[in-house]
Design an enzyme around this catalytic site. Sequence first.
Site, mmCIF file in Angstrom:
data_model
loop_
_atom_site.group_PDB
_atom_site.id
_atom_site.type_symbol
_atom_site.label_atom_id
_atom_site.label_comp_id
_atom_site.label_asym_id
_atom_site.label_seq_id
_atom_site.Cartn_x
_atom_site.Cartn_y
_atom_site.Cartn_z
ATOM 1 C CD GLU A 20 13.126 1.519 10.714
ATOM 2 O OE1 GLU A 20 13.427 2.651 11.134
ATOM 3 O OE2 GLU A 20 13.621 0.477 11.181
ATOM 4 C CD GLU A 52 9.796 13.496 10.826
ATOM 5 O OE1 GLU A 52 8.636 13.093 10.976
ATOM 6 O OE2 GLU A 52 10.694 12.818 10.293
ATOM 7 C CB CYS A 87 13.154 9.337 7.820
ATOM 8 S SG CYS A 87 14.160 8.217 6.843
ATOM 9 C CE LYS A 144 -1.713 2.946 2.623
ATOM 10 N NZ LYS A 144 -1.657 4.067 1.689
ATOM 11 C CB VAL A 181 0.492 6.678 10.976
ATOM 12 C CG1 VAL A 181 -0.106 5.457 10.297
ATOM 13 C CG2 VAL A 181 -0.318 7.921 10.618
ATOM 14 N N GLY A 182 2.556 5.178 12.921
ATOM 15 C CA GLY A 182 3.299 3.960 13.245
ATOM 16 C C GLY A 182 2.937 3.410 14.621
HETATM 17 P P1 NAD Z 1 2.251 8.769 7.217
HETATM 18 O O1 NAD Z 1 2.420 8.154 8.557
HETATM 19 O O2 NAD Z 1 1.211 9.823 7.074
HETATM 20 O O3 NAD Z 1 1.871 7.651 6.143
HETATM 21 C C1 NAD Z 1 2.716 6.538 5.891
HETATM 22 C C2 NAD Z 1 1.903 5.439 5.241
HETATM 23 O O4 NAD Z 1 0.952 4.944 6.194
HETATM 24 C C3 NAD Z 1 1.071 5.896 4.034
HETATM 25 O O5 NAD Z 1 1.020 4.871 3.074
HETATM 26 C C4 NAD Z 1 -0.303 6.107 4.651
HETATM 27 O O6 NAD Z 1 -1.361 6.032 3.716
HETATM 28 C C5 NAD Z 1 -0.346 4.943 5.634
HETATM 29 N N1 NAD Z 1 -1.340 5.084 6.712
HETATM 30 C C6 NAD Z 1 -1.904 6.218 7.198
HETATM 31 N N2 NAD Z 1 -2.806 5.910 8.175
HETATM 32 C C7 NAD Z 1 -2.789 4.559 8.302
HETATM 33 C C8 NAD Z 1 -3.472 3.642 9.142
HETATM 34 N N3 NAD Z 1 -4.377 4.048 10.035
HETATM 35 N N4 NAD Z 1 -3.204 2.333 9.024
HETATM 36 C C9 NAD Z 1 -2.273 1.894 8.149
HETATM 37 N N5 NAD Z 1 -1.604 2.712 7.305
HETATM 38 C C10 NAD Z 1 -1.848 4.033 7.392
HETATM 39 O O7 NAD Z 1 3.685 9.282 6.762
HETATM 40 P P2 NAD Z 1 4.071 10.116 5.460
HETATM 41 O O8 NAD Z 1 3.621 11.526 5.660
HETATM 42 O O9 NAD Z 1 3.628 9.398 4.227
HETATM 43 O O10 NAD Z 1 5.667 10.035 5.478
HETATM 44 C C11 NAD Z 1 6.479 10.907 6.171
HETATM 45 C C12 NAD Z 1 6.962 10.269 7.460
HETATM 46 O O11 NAD Z 1 7.653 9.059 7.181
HETATM 47 C C13 NAD Z 1 7.954 11.132 8.214
HETATM 48 O O12 NAD Z 1 7.645 11.111 9.580
HETATM 49 C C14 NAD Z 1 9.279 10.442 7.941
HETATM 50 O O13 NAD Z 1 10.272 10.692 8.915
HETATM 51 C C15 NAD Z 1 8.869 9.019 7.907
HETATM 52 N N6 NAD Z 1 9.862 8.192 7.215
HETATM 53 C C16 NAD Z 1 10.641 7.342 7.970
HETATM 54 C C17 NAD Z 1 11.620 6.562 7.356
HETATM 55 C C18 NAD Z 1 12.487 5.621 8.171
HETATM 56 O O14 NAD Z 1 13.056 4.713 7.600
HETATM 57 N N7 NAD Z 1 12.601 5.813 9.472
HETATM 58 C C19 NAD Z 1 11.806 6.643 5.965
HETATM 59 C C20 NAD Z 1 11.007 7.511 5.239
HETATM 60 C C21 NAD Z 1 10.031 8.278 5.879
#
Ligand code: NAD
Length: 483
Positions: A240, A375, A274, A165, A222-223
Site C-alpha cells: 500500500e 505526492e 496517504c 518492522k 520503496v514499495g
Molecule cells: P517509506 O517508504 O520511507 O518507509 C515505509 C517503511 O518501509 C518504513 O518502515 C521503512 O523503514 C521501510 N523501508 C525503507 N526502505 C526499505 C527497504 N529497502 N526494504 C524494506 N523496508 C524498507 O515511507 P514513509 O515515509 O515511512 O511513509 C510515508 C508514505 O507511506 C507515503 O508515501 C504515504 O502515502 C504512504 N502511506 C500509504 C498508506 C496506504 O495505505 N496506501 C498508508 C499510510 C502511508
Amino acid sequence: MSTSSAPRTRVVVDVNPADTTDVLGEVHQATAADVEPAVARAKGAFEKWRDVPAPERGRVLGRAAAITRARADELARLLTREEGKTLADARGEIIRGAVLFEWFAGEGFRMGGRTRPSEMPSTLLFSLRQPLGVVAVITPWNFPWAEPVWKAGPAIVAGNAVILKPATLTPLLAQRCADILREAGLPDGVLQVLPGSGADVGDALVDHPDVRAISFTGSSAVGGDVYARAARRIAKVTCEMGGKNAVVVMPDADLDVAAAGIASGTFGSTGQRCTATSLCVAHRDIVKGLTERIVAHAKKLRIGNGLESGIDLGPLVDAHQLSSVLGYIEGARREGLQLATGGRRVSDGACERGFFVEPTVFIDVPPSARIAQEEVFGPVLAMIQVGSLDEALAVTNGVRYGLSSSIYASDASAIMRFIDRVEVGMVHVNSPTVGGEAQIPFGGIKWSGVGGREMAEEGLEFFTELKSVFFDYTGRARDSKIY
Ligand code: NAD
C-alpha cells in the site's frame, strides 16, 4: 538498499517533532543480524499458534481492543508526542485501531473456505483457509498505531507468526501494540517488533526465504523495490503506497460543505495521510468562490504543538519531511505558480523547536505541474480549473497514483459517472478523501497499491492460503471422472 552498505546505528533518539527538546526515549535498533534469530523464534511460535482454535485467537484481539479503549488517552498522548498529529487526531487513530482489533477478533469465527457440490458421488468438496507461517509487516510513520494494528491483527487471527518492522521515526507505538497484545494473552514469539532501518532490517526481512509474505505500507519508491525483490523469490506481497488524491467540485455542489471537506482533507493531520487531499479540481464557474472559502478555512487554523488544546495543525514529522515540503513549495514558486495563502515555514514563538509549515494553497495550477503530479505529504493544496466533468476525470486520472478521490456535486448521473470512471481504490461523495472503515476494503490501484486490499475480509485473506479438498467419504476405489 543493500544490506552491506547499511549504517549500523544501534540507538535512535525518539523526539517530539513539535518540540525537539521533548525526548521520548532512546530506541535500540535491530540490525539485519537480528532477523535470523527472530525468524527462527517465529517459526517455533507459529507451530503452536496455528493449533489454537481461530475463535480463541480472535478473543486475544478482542481483549486487546478493550485494553486499547481503556488506555486511549494515554496512547493518544504518546502518539501525538511521537508523530506530531493533534490529540484529537491521535485519539481518532487509537480508536480506529480498537475498532480494527474488534473487527478482526470476529474474523476468528468467520474465517474459512466454502463447500461446493462435487461432480463425484459421495464426495465432499471444500476449501480451507490456512495460515502462511512467518510473515513480515513493514509500516510507515504516519499511522504509527493503526498501521501495525491493521496488519498484525489479521495476520495473528489467521494463525501466523508476525515480525513487525515499524518506521524508524515511530517505534514506540508499535512496541505498545505488541505489549497490549501480550497483555491480552498473545503467546511469546507470535508478534515480535524489530525496530531498525528499512535498508537493513527491512531488506533482510524481505529477502529471508522463510518469510512467507510481506505486507508493506509506505512510499511508492520503496514499495516498488519491495515488490520486485519479493517477486524474485516468489513470496506473497502486498504494497500500500502513496497517493495524489483529488477532490472534484461541480457547479451544483454546496460550496460551504465542499470547502470545509477540502480543508479538512488537505490540512488535517498536517497533510501526512496517504488519503490526504492534495488536488482540488474545480469547475471554473465556482472556482473563485470555492477558493475564497478554502483560504478562509486555512487562515483560521491554529498551528502548534498538538498536545495543547485548540491546536488544529501539528508539525511535519521531521526535518527531512519539512525540507521536502518546503522544496515542493519553492519549486512551485519557481515554476511561477500563484499562492493564495501560506507557503512559509513557521518558526516563531512556541513553534521555534518544531517542524511547522503554513497551510498552503496554490491556484491556477496546470495539471502537468510537479505539485499536481507528485505526492507532497504536507498541508499543500493545488487548485486546478476545468470546464466539465470529463475534463475533471482526465485530470484526476492523469496522475500515476490511484488511492482515493472525492466528488462534491448534486446531479446523481454526474456522481455515478465519476464513481464509474475514476481510477482509484476508494471514492467519496460529498465527503473528504480521507479515512477508511474496518469493514470495507482499504487500498489503491496504479502506483498506490498492488497485491490485495487491507481491512475487511480481504485484509485477512492476504494472510492465508486456500487449500481445496476432495474428500471421497466412501473410501472405496473408483476412477476419477474429474479432468
Ligand atoms: P517509506 O517508504 O520511507 O518507509 C515505509 C517503511 O518501509 C518504513 O518502515 C521503512 O523503514 C521501510 N523501508 C525503507 N526502505 C526499505 C527497504 N529497502 N526494504 C524494506 N523496508 C524498507 O515511507 P514513509 O515515509 O515511512 O511513509 C510515508 C508514505 O507511506 C507515503 O508515501 C504515504 O502515502 C504512504 N502511506 C500509504 C498508506 C496506504 O495505505 N496506501 C498508508 C499510510 C502511508
